[in-house]
Design an enzyme around this catalytic site. Structure first.
Site, mmCIF file in Angstrom:
data_model
loop_
_atom_site.group_PDB
_atom_site.id
_atom_site.type_symbol
_atom_site.label_atom_id
_atom_site.label_comp_id
_atom_site.label_asym_id
_atom_site.label_seq_id
_atom_site.Cartn_x
_atom_site.Cartn_y
_atom_site.Cartn_z
ATOM 1 N N HIS A 29 0.769 -1.253 0.057
ATOM 2 C CA HIS A 29 -0.065 -0.095 0.077
ATOM 3 C C HIS A 29 0.765 1.127 0.016
ATOM 4 C CE1 HIS A 29 -3.506 -2.282 1.785
ATOM 5 N NE2 HIS A 29 -2.705 -2.919 2.444
ATOM 6 N N TYR A 30 0.542 2.356 -0.306
ATOM 7 C CA TYR A 30 0.906 3.554 -0.101
ATOM 8 C C TYR A 30 0.018 4.395 0.919
ATOM 9 C CZ TYR A 30 -2.063 6.381 -3.542
ATOM 10 O OH TYR A 30 -3.099 6.727 -4.338
ATOM 11 N N THR A 31 0.462 5.318 1.896
ATOM 12 C CA THR A 31 -0.219 5.625 2.896
ATOM 13 C C THR A 31 -1.292 6.592 2.444
ATOM 14 O OG1 THR A 31 1.620 7.342 3.402
ATOM 15 C CG2 THR A 31 1.626 5.298 4.892
ATOM 16 N N GLU A 94 2.699 -0.962 4.424
ATOM 17 C CA GLU A 94 2.277 0.309 4.057
ATOM 18 C C GLU A 94 3.642 1.104 3.904
ATOM 19 O OE1 GLU A 94 -0.515 2.398 3.685
ATOM 20 O OE2 GLU A 94 -2.015 1.210 4.565
ATOM 21 N N HIS A 136 -2.780 -3.165 -3.211
ATOM 22 C CA HIS A 136 -4.069 -2.911 -2.732
ATOM 23 C C HIS A 136 -4.949 -2.849 -3.943
ATOM 24 C CE1 HIS A 136 -6.782 -0.846 0.479
ATOM 25 N NE2 HIS A 136 -7.018 -2.041 0.130
ATOM 26 N N ASP A 146 -3.740 2.367 -4.749
ATOM 27 C CA ASP A 146 -2.577 2.326 -4.389
ATOM 28 C C ASP A 146 -1.905 0.838 -4.354
ATOM 29 O OD1 ASP A 146 -4.126 1.530 -2.279
ATOM 30 O OD2 ASP A 146 -2.827 1.130 -1.011
HETATM 31 ZN ZN LIG Z 1 -4.224 0.613 0.472
#
Ligand SMILES: [Zn+2]
Length: 242
Positions: A29-31, A94, A136, A146
């Site tokens: 994921h990215y935040t 993340e 994600h 993301d």
């Molecule tokens: Zn995510």
């Protein structure tokens, strides 16, 4: 192998625990928040109901937020292959990045280097298959972008992390934006299903999001939601790997 982490425990996890054998996927994921501190706060705030196992800071530091044998809450409503709701059988990572909403930036070198070390450690520990290393947006394309088109999937694949098509750019470029027939559209979707994407009951809007999600992962040079001959050939190649 040992991974150096610091700890900042999140209260957001399922307390029943899980068997090591249940862990089948890694989800990146990215935040997607305006600052790193805000992202850390949210992921460790009891009221947010979200969390991850590992958080990778911009300086490459890895924070352990939820121990691997507990289910963290990062995937939400999601599908991959025959699995529904991937929290229970995945590890969520993340990576600090403002994301599309706040001026999407390149991931940083120290982050990618930590991500590679951490991923290799997890792949070995849980025997995770290449095709089960996901973003994600792969598992929740209706809602999520993301880790996005700047995420270095092909570089990771060169380190044996995740699948990649390995078709030459020269060849791909010639096929970019070249139209395909209706029947080929069906074939493309069938390939995506084979790769693992959830392709049932696609409305036009869902299909657009699915194609964009595929492009963010496997055809990062052009994210337009249109299935062209380049997308088709990439999907065909990948479907044979999985
Ligand atoms: Zn995510």
């Amino acid at each position: 192998m040992h991974i150096k982490t610091s700890q900042n425990c999140s209260p957001n996890f399922s307390t029943t625990g899980r068997n090591k054998k249940k862990i089948k996927y890694i989800v990146y994921h990215y935040t997607g928040m305006s600052s790193e501190n805000k992202a850390i706060k949210r992921l460790t705030d009891v009221n947010s109901n979200v969390s991850c196992h590992f958080f990778i800071k911009k300086n490459g530091q890895i924070i352990l937020m939820v121990p691997e044998l507990f289910e963290a809450w990062h995937a939400g409503k999601s599908n991959w292959q025959k699995d529904i709701s991937l929290n229970k059988n995945s590890i969520g990572i993340e990576i600090s990045n403002t994301g599309h909403e706040f001026g999407y930036k390149e991931f940083l070198k120290p982050q990618i280097s930590s991500l590679i070390k951490l991923s290799k450690y997890l792949i070995k520990k849980y025997n995770i298959k290449k095709k089960n290393i996901l973003g994600h947006s792969d598992i929740a394309f209706e809602r999520k972008k993301d880790p996005g088109e700047k995420f270095p999937w092909s570089y990771l694949a060169s380190k044996k992390i995740g699948i990649w098509h390995k078709i030459e750019e020269k060849k791909l470029k010639k096929l970019r934006k070249k139209e395909i027939s209706n029947i080929e559209t069906f074939i493309f979707i069938k390939h995506l299903n084979k790769i693992g994407y959830f392709t049932k009951g696609l409305s036009n809007n869902k299909k657009l999001r699915l194609v964009k999600s595929f492009q963010r992962r496997f055809r990062q040079r052009l994210i337009n939601g249109k299935i062209d001959r380049e997308c088709l050939i990439i999907a065909e190649k990948l479907s044979k790997l999985s």
